[in-house]
Design an enzyme around this catalytic site. Structure first.
Site, PDB file in Angstrom:
ATOM      1  N   LYS A 154       0.858  -0.998  -0.187  1.00 48.22           N
ATOM      2  CA  LYS A 154      -0.079   0.039   0.147  1.00 48.22           C
ATOM      3  C   LYS A 154       0.769   1.337   0.065  1.00 48.22           C
ATOM      4  O   LYS A 154       2.025   1.160   0.332  1.00 48.22           O
ATOM      5  CB  LYS A 154      -0.910   0.111   1.104  1.00 48.22           C
TER       6      LYS A 154
HETATM    7  N1  GLU Z   1      -7.141  -0.194  -3.099  1.00 48.63           N
HETATM    8  C1  GLU Z   1      -8.044  -1.513  -3.426  1.00 48.63           C
HETATM    9  C2  GLU Z   1      -7.976  -2.144  -2.228  1.00 48.63           C
HETATM   10  O1  GLU Z   1      -7.754  -1.825  -1.081  1.00 48.63           O
HETATM   11  C3  GLU Z   1      -7.398  -1.847  -4.837  1.00 48.63           C
HETATM   12  C4  GLU Z   1      -5.987  -2.291  -4.851  1.00 48.63           C
HETATM   13  C5  GLU Z   1      -5.555  -2.932  -6.263  1.00 48.63           C
HETATM   14  O2  GLU Z   1      -6.423  -2.965  -6.889  1.00 48.63           O
HETATM   15  O3  GLU Z   1      -4.504  -3.302  -6.423  1.00 48.63           O
HETATM   16  O4  GLU Z   1      -8.254  -3.447  -2.301  1.00 48.63           O
END
Ligand code: GLU
Length: 428
Positions: free
Chosen positions: A115
Site C-alpha cells: 500500500k
Molecule cells: N485499493 C484497493 C484495495 O484496497 C485496490 C487495490 C488494487 O487494485 O491493487 O483493495
C-alpha cells in the site's frame, strides 16, 4: 467540509495497525506454524518513505511525505492502492499493506500485499498541483514499483487519472510504455472494463451470497445502508439497486440521508458527481442523519464503505443490521468484532467483501501483459466466479474449524502464505 461526523480520522488511522496486528494474532492462534514464520508474516518486508518538493500554483515550494510499504511478496509481486489523505500515517499504510497480503492470498491472486500514501488533502490541490505531486511521487517510487515487482492502484483520494500520470511518468523514465506498472487506469491507455465499478459490485455479489446462505433473500424487503458514497459506496449502491435491492441510507463526509421506502440512487449519484454534498440534498421524504446515526439506523445490511475504525466498542452494541459487509478496509475494531459476534451479527470481512477491486486489477494486469483485452461480460463472469470461490473457502473454514468469517478468511490466507514461504525455503 464537515469531516468530524465520521469517527475522528486521526484516531482511525493510528489504530488501523493495532487492528491489523490484533486480527493477525487471533488468526495465528488457530494455526500451528513455526514461530519464525509467524514473526516474518507479522512484519512488513520493506518500507519506503520519501519527502519530496512540489511547486504550488502560488509559486511556493511545499515538501510532502509519501510512503510505499511492501508487506509480503512470497506469492508474487506486491499489489495495493495509493491513498491521498491528510491523515495518512506510516502505521495506517502498514495495516493496509498487510490486509492486501491476506486479501490477495484469500482470493487466490498471484500477488503479495502493498500500500502507499501521500499526506495531502487532494481536494485542496488544483489539477496542475495534483498532477505535479503525482508525477513527482511516481518518480520517487520508480526504484520500488514495476510491473513484475509492485503494482499500485487507486485508493481513497486517487483515481484513474492519478494512475494515468503514474503510468506516464514511469514510462517516460523507461523510454517505452509500461501500462502494467499500475492498474485502475483509464480504458484508453490499457485500463480494464469494469475496474472502476469492481469493488462496489464485488461488495454486492458477496452480500447477495451471504443473504442467500442466511435465507434472507427477499430482494425487495432487504434494507441496505451504506456509509460512504465514493468509488466503493456509490458503485455498491448503484449495483444493489440495479439488482432489485433497496438502499435506504447513504452518507458522505457531510452526513447521511435516509428514506425508509428507499433512496433514488441514480439521482443521488448524479447529484454528488456534480460536486454537491449530501447535506444539501433536499427531497420530500428524505431525512438527514449524522454519520454515527447512520451506522445505528434500523436496516438489514450495513455496508461501511468509508474509513477504518468506524464500528467500535462505542456503537457496535447499537448496530441494528444483522449483516455487515465491509466495503472499506478495517472498518471494525477488534472489540467491536467481539461485541458483534456475541450479538450474532454476521460480519463479512473486508478481505473478502471488497476483494472485487483487486481482482479486476489482476484482470487488468493480465490483459496489459498479454496485450489482449476482454469484454465486460467476461470480466463480470470471472469476477463472480473468483469471489464466490473465495466465499466458499471462507464458509468451509467457518464450518470445519468453527470460526467467525474474519478469522476464517485470515486463517486461510495466512496458512497459504506460510505454506508458500516454507515450500520456497529460507534463503540462503
Ligand atoms: N485499493 C484497493 C484495495 O484496497 C485496490 C487495490 C488494487 O487494485 O491493487 O483493495
Amino acid at each position: 467540509m464537515v469531516l468530524d461526523t465520521l469517527m475522528a480520522p486521526d484516531f482511525a488511522s493510528s489504530k488501523a495497525y493495532e487492528t491489523a496486528l490484533a486480527q493477525f494474532d487471533r488468526a495465528v492462534s488457530f494455526l500451528d506454524l513455526p514461530d519464525g514464520v509467524v514473526e516474518f508474516m507479522r512484519h512488513p518486508k520493506r518500507e519506503y518513505t520519501v519527502y519530496f518538493p512540489v511547486q504550488m500554483d502560488n509559486g511556493d515550494i511545499r515538501v510532502f511525505t509519501g510512503y510505499r510499504v511492501h508487506h509480503n511478496i512470497v506469492l508474487g509481486p506486491s499489489k495495493g492502492g495509493i491513498r491521498y489523505s491528510p491523515h495518512v500515517t506510516l502505521d495506517e499504510v502498514r495495516a493496509l499493506a498487510m490486509w492486501m497480503t491476506w486479501k490477495c492470498a484469500l482470493v487466490g491472486l498471484p500477488y503479495g500485499g502493498a500500500k502507499g500514501g501521500v499526506v495531502v488533502d487532494p481536494t485542496k490541490l488544483s489539477l496542475r498541483e495534483n498532477e505535479s505531486l503525482t508525477r513527482r511521487f511516481a518518480s520517487e517510487l520508480t526504484p520500488v514499483i514495476n510491473p513484475h515487482g509492485d503494482i499500485p492502484a487507486p485508493d481513497m483520494g486517487t483515481n484513474s487519472q492519478t494512475m494515468a500520470w503514474i503510468m506516464d511518468t514511469y514510462s517516460m523514465t523507461m523510454g517505452y510504455s509500461v501500462p502494467a506498472v499500475v492498474t485502475g487506469k483509464p480504458l484508453n491507455i490499457g485500463g480494464s472494463e469494469g475496474r472502476e465499478e469492481a469493488t462496489g459490485r464485488g461488495v454486492i455479489i458477496i452480500m447477495e451470497e451471504a443473504l442467500k446462505r442466511k435465507g434472507l433473500y427477499d430482494k425487495g424487503a432487504v434494507r441496505i445502508v451504506i456509509q460512504g458514497f465514493g468509488n466503493v459506496g456509490a458503485h455498491a449502491a448503484r449495483y444493489a439497486v440495479e439488482n432489485g435491492f433497496k438502499v435506504v441510507g447513504i452518507s458522505d463526509v457531510s452526513g447521511g440521508v435516509y428514506a425508509a421506502e428507499g433512496l433514488d440512487i441514480p439521482a443521488l449519484y448524479t447529484f454528488t458527481r456534480d460536486g454537491n454534498l449530501l447535506s444539501s440534498y433536499d427531497h420530500p421524504g428524505v431525512e438527514h442523519l449524522s454519520n454515527p446515526e447512520l451506522l445505528e439506523v434500523d436496516c438489514d445490511v450495513l455496508i461501511p464503505a468509508a474509513l477504518e475504525g468506524q464500528i467500535t466498542e462505542r456503537n457496535a452494541g447499537n448496530v441494528k443490521a444483522s449483516v455487515i459487509v465491509e466495503g472499506a478496509n478495517g472498518p471494525t475494531t477488534p472489540i467491536a468484532d467481539e461485541i458483534l459476534r456475541s450479538r450474532d451479527v454476521l460480519v463479512i470481512p473486508d478481505v473478502l467483501a471488497n476483494a472485487g477491486g483487486v481482482t479486476v486489477s489482476y484482470f487488468e494486469w493480465v490483459q496489459d501483459l498479454q496485450n489482449f483485452f476482454w469484454d465486460e461480460v467476461e470480466i463480470m463472469r470471472q469476477l463472480k466466479r473468483i469471489l464466490l470461490k473465495a466465499y466458499d473457502r471462507v464458509a468451509e473454514y467457518c464450518e470445519t474449524r468453527k470460526l467467525d468469517m474474519r478469522t476464517a478468511a485470515q486463517v486461510y490466507a495466512i496458512e497459504r502464505v506460510a505454506r508458500a514461504t516454507l515450500t520456497r525455503g529460507i534463503y540462503p
